[in-house]
Design a protein around this motif. Structure first.
Motif, PDB file in Angstrom:
ATOM      1  N   VAL A  36      42.823  23.114  25.892  1.00  0.00           N
ATOM      2  CA  VAL A  36      41.618  23.218  25.071  1.00  0.00           C
ATOM      3  C   VAL A  36      41.274  21.858  24.453  1.00  0.00           C
ATOM      4  O   VAL A  36      40.094  21.464  24.403  1.00  0.00           O
ATOM      5  CB  VAL A  36      41.807  24.291  23.982  1.00  0.00           C
ATOM      6  CG1 VAL A  36      40.702  24.206  22.941  1.00  0.00           C
ATOM      7  CG2 VAL A  36      41.833  25.673  24.607  1.00  0.00           C
ATOM      8  N   ILE A  37      42.268  21.122  23.994  1.00  0.00           N
ATOM      9  CA  ILE A  37      42.009  19.826  23.354  1.00  0.00           C
ATOM     10  C   ILE A  37      41.358  18.859  24.328  1.00  0.00           C
ATOM     11  O   ILE A  37      40.334  18.233  24.027  1.00  0.00           O
ATOM     12  CB  ILE A  37      43.312  19.250  22.783  1.00  0.00           C
ATOM     13  CG1 ILE A  37      43.770  20.057  21.572  1.00  0.00           C
ATOM     14  CG2 ILE A  37      43.120  17.784  22.385  1.00  0.00           C
ATOM     15  CD1 ILE A  37      45.104  19.615  21.013  1.00  0.00           C
ATOM     16  N   TRP A  70      25.605  26.532  30.805  1.00  0.00           N
ATOM     17  CA  TRP A  70      26.340  27.435  29.920  1.00  0.00           C
ATOM     18  C   TRP A  70      26.594  28.774  30.602  1.00  0.00           C
ATOM     19  O   TRP A  70      27.652  29.394  30.382  1.00  0.00           O
ATOM     20  CB  TRP A  70      25.575  27.628  28.621  1.00  0.00           C
ATOM     21  CG  TRP A  70      24.225  28.272  28.752  1.00  0.00           C
ATOM     22  CD1 TRP A  70      23.029  27.631  28.841  1.00  0.00           C
ATOM     23  CD2 TRP A  70      23.930  29.675  28.817  1.00  0.00           C
ATOM     24  NE1 TRP A  70      21.994  28.526  28.959  1.00  0.00           N
ATOM     25  CE2 TRP A  70      22.518  29.797  28.944  1.00  0.00           C
ATOM     26  CE3 TRP A  70      24.701  30.828  28.777  1.00  0.00           C
ATOM     27  CZ2 TRP A  70      21.887  31.033  29.040  1.00  0.00           C
ATOM     28  CZ3 TRP A  70      24.076  32.058  28.861  1.00  0.00           C
ATOM     29  CH2 TRP A  70      22.674  32.154  29.001  1.00  0.00           C
ATOM     30  N   THR A 118      39.813  19.551  27.109  1.00  0.00           N
ATOM     31  CA  THR A 118      38.522  20.073  27.560  1.00  0.00           C
ATOM     32  C   THR A 118      37.434  19.781  26.535  1.00  0.00           C
ATOM     33  O   THR A 118      36.322  19.353  26.890  1.00  0.00           O
ATOM     34  CB  THR A 118      38.614  21.581  27.810  1.00  0.00           C
ATOM     35  OG1 THR A 118      39.627  21.840  28.796  1.00  0.00           O
ATOM     36  CG2 THR A 118      37.292  22.133  28.307  1.00  0.00           C
ATOM     37  N   LEU A 119      37.723  19.989  25.259  1.00  0.00           N
ATOM     38  CA  LEU A 119      36.747  19.689  24.212  1.00  0.00           C
ATOM     39  C   LEU A 119      36.471  18.194  24.125  1.00  0.00           C
ATOM     40  O   LEU A 119      35.317  17.779  23.935  1.00  0.00           O
ATOM     41  CB  LEU A 119      37.257  20.209  22.860  1.00  0.00           C
ATOM     42  CG  LEU A 119      37.318  21.728  22.702  1.00  0.00           C
ATOM     43  CD1 LEU A 119      37.915  22.094  21.346  1.00  0.00           C
ATOM     44  CD2 LEU A 119      35.936  22.349  22.864  1.00  0.00           C
ATOM     45  N   LEU A 120      37.506  17.381  24.259  1.00  0.00           N
ATOM     46  CA  LEU A 120      37.310  15.926  24.231  1.00  0.00           C
ATOM     47  C   LEU A 120      36.402  15.478  25.367  1.00  0.00           C
ATOM     48  O   LEU A 120      35.503  14.648  25.174  1.00  0.00           O
ATOM     49  CB  LEU A 120      38.666  15.220  24.317  1.00  0.00           C
ATOM     50  CG  LEU A 120      38.635  13.687  24.370  1.00  0.00           C
ATOM     51  CD1 LEU A 120      38.051  13.111  23.099  1.00  0.00           C
ATOM     52  CD2 LEU A 120      40.042  13.140  24.622  1.00  0.00           C
ATOM     53  N   ASP A 121      36.612  16.045  26.544  1.00  0.00           N
ATOM     54  CA  ASP A 121      35.800  15.659  27.690  1.00  0.00           C
ATOM     55  C   ASP A 121      34.355  16.136  27.525  1.00  0.00           C
ATOM     56  O   ASP A 121      33.409  15.384  27.805  1.00  0.00           O
ATOM     57  CB  ASP A 121      36.405  16.248  28.967  1.00  0.00           C
ATOM     58  CG  ASP A 121      35.625  15.853  30.203  1.00  0.00           C
ATOM     59  OD1 ASP A 121      35.586  14.649  30.518  1.00  0.00           O
ATOM     60  OD2 ASP A 121      35.056  16.753  30.854  1.00  0.00           O
ATOM     61  N   ALA A 122      34.169  17.377  27.056  1.00  0.00           N
ATOM     62  CA  ALA A 122      32.825  17.942  26.955  1.00  0.00           C
ATOM     63  C   ALA A 122      32.025  17.324  25.818  1.00  0.00           C
ATOM     64  O   ALA A 122      30.823  17.077  25.961  1.00  0.00           O
ATOM     65  CB  ALA A 122      32.911  19.457  26.781  1.00  0.00           C
ATOM     66  N   LEU A 123      32.657  17.054  24.686  1.00  0.00           N
ATOM     67  CA  LEU A 123      31.940  16.596  23.503  1.00  0.00           C
ATOM     68  C   LEU A 123      31.809  15.080  23.404  1.00  0.00           C
ATOM     69  O   LEU A 123      30.885  14.585  22.757  1.00  0.00           O
ATOM     70  CB  LEU A 123      32.626  17.125  22.241  1.00  0.00           C
ATOM     71  CG  LEU A 123      32.721  18.652  22.117  1.00  0.00           C
ATOM     72  CD1 LEU A 123      33.461  19.028  20.843  1.00  0.00           C
ATOM     73  CD2 LEU A 123      31.343  19.290  22.163  1.00  0.00           C
ATOM     74  N   ASN A 144      29.403  28.146  33.251  1.00  0.00           N
ATOM     75  CA  ASN A 144      30.690  28.002  32.570  1.00  0.00           C
ATOM     76  C   ASN A 144      31.179  29.338  32.014  1.00  0.00           C
ATOM     77  O   ASN A 144      32.378  29.623  32.024  1.00  0.00           O
ATOM     78  CB  ASN A 144      30.560  26.983  31.439  1.00  0.00           C
ATOM     79  CG  ASN A 144      30.304  25.578  31.953  1.00  0.00           C
ATOM     80  OD1 ASN A 144      30.641  25.261  33.088  1.00  0.00           O
ATOM     81  ND2 ASN A 144      29.690  24.745  31.136  1.00  0.00           N
ATOM     82  N   GLN A 175      31.848  13.007  28.443  1.00  0.00           N
ATOM     83  CA  GLN A 175      30.668  13.222  29.279  1.00  0.00           C
ATOM     84  C   GLN A 175      29.428  12.580  28.665  1.00  0.00           C
ATOM     85  O   GLN A 175      28.568  12.069  29.385  1.00  0.00           O
ATOM     86  CB  GLN A 175      30.451  14.718  29.491  1.00  0.00           C
ATOM     87  CG  GLN A 175      31.513  15.383  30.355  1.00  0.00           C
ATOM     88  CD  GLN A 175      31.210  16.849  30.614  1.00  0.00           C
ATOM     89  OE1 GLN A 175      30.095  17.319  30.440  1.00  0.00           O
ATOM     90  NE2 GLN A 175      32.233  17.596  31.033  1.00  0.00           N
TER      91      GLN A 175
END
Length: 291
Positions: free
Chosen positions: A257-258, A31, A260-265, A34, A268
């Motif tokens: 943003v969409i 965190w 990135t959030l899909l990949d992170a939440l 990032n 991964q």
């Protein structure tokens, strides 16, 4: 161990307890890294905003997106649109993935498990993999015109090769001795496929799925930019042609943003669970072979 400790009546010394790993310094935590990256990007953005009048600031972009979300006026007869373009793009994306991912998985299993299929379709999948997304955008627009068919086809053509190639690579990396052992013990084909081939190739398949999600999303933006009359990419192109750069940047930023959030939440987490599952036994001979 000393001689005294070896005599009767003297307990042996306890084994050294494993050393606990020291906690990570807060400067090494993800965190924090990032956050530093985000601050750096915002600083560079602010620099270009100050030095170039055509680069909109973050406040302008956010204000423009608020107007889009609330359906307010951008001046004159033009009003904001947000939910309709976003839903159209997400629907196209989900339909394309629902077709492309199973198609790529089927091709990957066939190419990885069958030498004949590998010779027949291996090079074709590789050619589809190396072609950039912009080629599929132009080709789909040329073949299917302006509508929803072209974006969906572009997503399928972007997702299927990544899934097939990574699944095929995962199957090829399985120890041939395990395959020979399952044949020697006469493991049924379906169990061999599920437990050995798909189980052993699962981490590679998840990695390919992750790349397919990201690449397909980029392909969708490109084809909507050049060959659609609705969607997120079309909305970004609309404000670019209108010389309203805050609107153009706002929609491109939403696109980033969409994914990135899909990949992170989601993506991964799938990949981490697949790698943990790989270290668990996939063939239990006592149960599966009844011995």
């Amino acid at each position: 161990m000393t001689l005294v400790n070896q005599l009767p009546g003297h307990p042996a010394p306890a084994a050294d307890a494993p050393r606990a790993r020291p906690p990570k310094r807060w400067t090494h935590r993800p965190w924090f890294v990032n956050g530093i990256s985000l601050v750096f990007v915002l600083a560079v953005w602010q620099y270009f905003t100050v030095t170039n009048s055509r680069v909109p600031g973050l406040d302008e972009v956010l204000a423009f997106m608020v107007t889009e979300v609330t359906g307010g006026s951008h001046g004159g007869m033009t009003t904001g649109e947000f939910w309709s373009p976003l839903w159209i793009s997400l629907l196209r994306y989900m339909v394309g993935l629902a077709i492309g991912l199973p198609l790529g998985a089927m091709l990957g299993v066939l190419i990885g498990a069958s030498p004949r299929c590998r010779a027949l379709m291996g090079d074709t999948v590789l050619v589809l993999l190396v072609l950039p997304s912009v080629i599929w955008a132009f080709a789909a627009s040329l073949w299917f015109g302006f509508g929803s068919s072209a974006p969906i086809v572009a997503v399928v053509l972007a997702a299927a090769p990544f899934t097939a190639f990574n699944l095929r690579s995962g199957i090829a990396a399985i120890d041939p001795g395990l395959t020979e052992m399952t044949r020697s013990f006469r493991v049924p084909r379906m169990r061999r496929l599920v437990h050995l081939l798909l189980g052993g190739a699962l981490p590679s398949a998840i990695a390919g799925t992750r790349l397919a999600f990201i690449t397909s999303w980029n392909s969708l933006l490109i084809v909507e930019w050049f060959g659609a009359t609705s969607g997120v990419g079309w909305r970004a192109r609309f404000w670019y042609d209108a010389l309203r750069y805050p609107g153009f940047v706002a929609w491109v930023l939403l696109f980033v943003v969409i994914i990135t959030l899909l990949d992170a939440l989601v993506l991964q987490g799938w990949e981490r669970r697949a790698r943990r599952w790989q270290h668990q036994p996939t063939l239990t001979f006592g149960e599966d072979l009844n011995i």
